[in-house]
Scaffold this motif. Structure first.
Motif, PDB file in Angstrom:
ATOM      1  N   UNK A 120      22.798 -20.229 -12.843  1.00 53.24           N
ATOM      2  CA  UNK A 120      21.451 -19.789 -12.488  1.00 53.24           C
ATOM      3  C   UNK A 120      20.751 -19.152 -13.679  1.00 53.24           C
ATOM      4  N   UNK A 121      21.454 -18.294 -14.408  1.00 52.32           N
ATOM      5  CA  UNK A 121      20.866 -17.627 -15.570  1.00 52.32           C
ATOM      6  C   UNK A 121      20.518 -18.629 -16.666  1.00 52.32           C
ATOM      7  N   UNK A 122      21.435 -19.553 -16.937  1.00 54.33           N
ATOM      8  CA  UNK A 122      21.199 -20.544 -17.989  1.00 54.33           C
ATOM      9  C   UNK A 122      20.010 -21.436 -17.643  1.00 54.33           C
ATOM     10  N   UNK A 123      19.974 -21.917 -16.400  1.00 61.67           N
ATOM     11  CA  UNK A 123      18.877 -22.789 -15.980  1.00 61.67           C
ATOM     12  C   UNK A 123      17.555 -22.025 -15.978  1.00 61.67           C
ATOM     13  N   UNK A 124      17.585 -20.767 -15.550  1.00 63.83           N
ATOM     14  CA  UNK A 124      16.367 -19.951 -15.538  1.00 63.83           C
ATOM     15  C   UNK A 124      15.840 -19.735 -16.961  1.00 63.83           C
ATOM     16  N   UNK A 125      16.729 -19.419 -17.892  1.00 65.09           N
ATOM     17  CA  UNK A 125      16.309 -19.141 -19.269  1.00 65.09           C
ATOM     18  C   UNK A 125      15.815 -20.392 -19.977  1.00 65.09           C
ATOM     19  N   UNK A 126      16.335 -21.539 -19.579  1.00 61.74           N
ATOM     20  CA  UNK A 126      15.941 -22.786 -20.246  1.00 61.74           C
ATOM     21  C   UNK A 126      14.828 -23.536 -19.522  1.00 61.74           C
ATOM     22  N   UNK A 127      14.730 -23.357 -18.206  1.00 66.44           N
ATOM     23  CA  UNK A 127      13.754 -24.147 -17.455  1.00 66.44           C
ATOM     24  C   UNK A 127      12.837 -23.368 -16.549  1.00 66.44           C
ATOM     25  N   UNK A 128      13.102 -22.088 -16.343  1.00 67.33           N
ATOM     26  CA  UNK A 128      12.247 -21.284 -15.489  1.00 67.33           C
ATOM     27  C   UNK A 128      12.689 -21.258 -14.034  1.00 67.33           C
ATOM     28  N   UNK A 129      11.958 -20.464 -13.239  1.00 72.42           N
ATOM     29  CA  UNK A 129      12.331 -20.247 -11.844  1.00 72.42           C
ATOM     30  C   UNK A 129      12.270 -21.523 -11.019  1.00 72.42           C
ATOM     31  N   UNK A 130      11.246 -22.340 -11.211  1.00 69.86           N
ATOM     32  CA  UNK A 130      11.120 -23.563 -10.416  1.00 69.86           C
ATOM     33  C   UNK A 130      12.286 -24.516 -10.655  1.00 69.86           C
ATOM     34  N   UNK A 131      12.809 -24.533 -11.880  1.00 68.65           N
ATOM     35  CA  UNK A 131      13.953 -25.390 -12.171  1.00 68.65           C
ATOM     36  C   UNK A 131      15.193 -24.886 -11.446  1.00 68.65           C
ATOM     37  N   UNK A 132      15.340 -23.567 -11.352  1.00 69.03           N
ATOM     38  CA  UNK A 132      16.443 -22.990 -10.574  1.00 69.03           C
ATOM     39  C   UNK A 132      16.317 -23.394  -9.109  1.00 69.03           C
ATOM     40  N   UNK A 133      15.096 -23.283  -8.585  1.00 66.25           N
ATOM     41  CA  UNK A 133      14.872 -23.580  -7.166  1.00 66.25           C
ATOM     42  C   UNK A 133      15.096 -25.050  -6.861  1.00 66.25           C
ATOM     43  N   UNK A 134      14.419 -25.929  -7.604  1.00 67.98           N
ATOM     44  CA  UNK A 134      14.486 -27.362  -7.309  1.00 67.98           C
ATOM     45  C   UNK A 134      15.739 -28.042  -7.874  1.00 67.98           C
ATOM     46  N   UNK A 135      16.316 -27.436  -8.915  1.00 65.68           N
ATOM     47  CA  UNK A 135      17.465 -28.072  -9.549  1.00 65.68           C
ATOM     48  C   UNK A 135      18.816 -27.602  -9.058  1.00 65.68           C
ATOM     49  N   UNK A 136      18.865 -26.376  -8.489  1.00 70.20           N
ATOM     50  CA  UNK A 136      20.145 -25.821  -8.055  1.00 70.20           C
ATOM     51  C   UNK A 136      20.198 -25.522  -6.557  1.00 70.20           C
ATOM     52  N   UNK A 137      19.305 -24.640  -6.095  1.00 67.86           N
ATOM     53  CA  UNK A 137      19.463 -24.107  -4.745  1.00 67.86           C
ATOM     54  C   UNK A 137      18.864 -24.978  -3.646  1.00 67.86           C
ATOM     55  N   UNK A 138      17.730 -25.625  -3.892  1.00 68.15           N
ATOM     56  CA  UNK A 138      17.175 -26.520  -2.867  1.00 68.15           C
ATOM     57  C   UNK A 138      18.114 -27.698  -2.591  1.00 68.15           C
ATOM     58  N   UNK A 139      18.688 -28.358  -3.619  1.00 70.33           N
ATOM     59  CA  UNK A 139      19.665 -29.416  -3.336  1.00 70.33           C
ATOM     60  C   UNK A 139      20.867 -28.892  -2.555  1.00 70.33           C
ATOM     61  N   UNK A 140      21.290 -27.650  -2.831  1.00 68.85           N
ATOM     62  CA  UNK A 140      22.409 -27.062  -2.092  1.00 68.85           C
ATOM     63  C   UNK A 140      22.050 -26.888  -0.625  1.00 68.85           C
ATOM     64  N   UNK A 141      20.810 -26.449  -0.347  1.00 69.83           N
ATOM     65  CA  UNK A 141      20.379 -26.281   1.041  1.00 69.83           C
ATOM     66  C   UNK A 141      20.329 -27.614   1.767  1.00 69.83           C
TER      67      UNK A 141
END
Length: 252
Positions: A164-185
């Motif tokens: 989460x930290x790496x993706x946030x620092x490299x891509x921002x909050x939306x990348x964390x949401x759409x790239x990590x947690x939304x697919x998990x949901x």
């Protein structure tokens, strides 16, 4: 030390996943741009097929096939990215218990033991007695002999924090949401609504059974399509060691 008492972390993970999915729908509706959610769904398909269907389900839970070390590491990475909210050893332990006590009182996620909607949404992790129910599940010692599996199991949530930290620092909050947690949901919903609920006795038009198993498992082509391989549960509960759930012509 290995144990299944991780319900608090599972709850936090599940809440974050669902919050991301809700945010995604609101954001896409507001902007009129649905491509981020499409990307989330495509990521779910990749991680769901490779991480859940192939790795955690067929390889680790049922030993349905063997593979080389490099490919095993790749599948293990997909299993982490899948976002099941538990490590692969816990997943296998719970899933083996599900098969051993399918739709019985000791089934850890049967819709016949709890409110089907509760199970379907994956909210069984919020039960007050979640840790107590898991305490009777047998630990898969065969998987504990794999040091990489044990590492992922013990560090599962820390890995997700780092991701989460790496993706946030490299891509921002939306990348964390759409790239990590939304697919998990999306994965959590598919796994629980379709595989754990609709495929265990809640009849859809076209539902059928090929085998007289001792549980209420059923087959349905739509469940098979939506989960890309996990919808012929009756076939699977008849013989859980085969890689394909299809057993007769017309089943894909």
């Amino acid at each position: 030390m290995f144990n299944l008492s991780k319900s608090t972390k599972e709850k936090i993970f599940t809440v974050l996943a669902y919050a991301s999915l809700v945010y995604g729908f609101i954001d896409c509706t507001t902007t009129g741009n649905w491509w981020p959610m499409v990307i989330s769904y495509l990521l779910f398909l990749e991680h769901g097929i490779l991480g859940n269907n192939v790795a955690m389900h067929r390889l680790y839970s049922h030993k349905g096939f063997t593979t080389g070390k490099i490919r095993n590491y790749w599948l293990l990475a997909e299993a982490v990215l899948c976002g099941s909210s538990v490590g692969p050893i816990t997943y296998a332990a719970v899933h083996r218990a599900h098969h051993a006590h399918s739709d019985g009182e000791k089934d850890p996620h049967s819709p016949h033991n709890d409110n089907p909607l509760y199970i379907g949404l994956g909210f069984h992790v919020f039960r007050k007695d979640a840790d107590k129910r898991n305490s009777g599940i047998r630990i898969p010692k065969d998987l504990m002999r794999d040091p990489m599996l044990m590492f992922i199991e013990q560090q599962y949530f820390k890995i997700w924090i780092v991701l989460t930290l790496v993706v946030y620092l490299t891509g921002g909050l939306n990348t964390v949401i759409y790239g990590l947690f939304a697919p998990a949901a999306i994965y959590i919903l598919h796994a629980n609504i379709i595989t754990n609920t609709l495929s265990h006795g809640f009849i859809l038009p076209g539902t059928y059974r090929n085998f007289a198993t001792d549980d209420s498992s059923t087959n349905h082509w739509l469940c098979q399509l939506l989960t890309l391989g996990e919808g012929y549960q009756n076939n699977h509960h008849q013989d859980c060691t085969t890689c394909s759930q299809a057993t007769k012509p017309g089943e894909f």
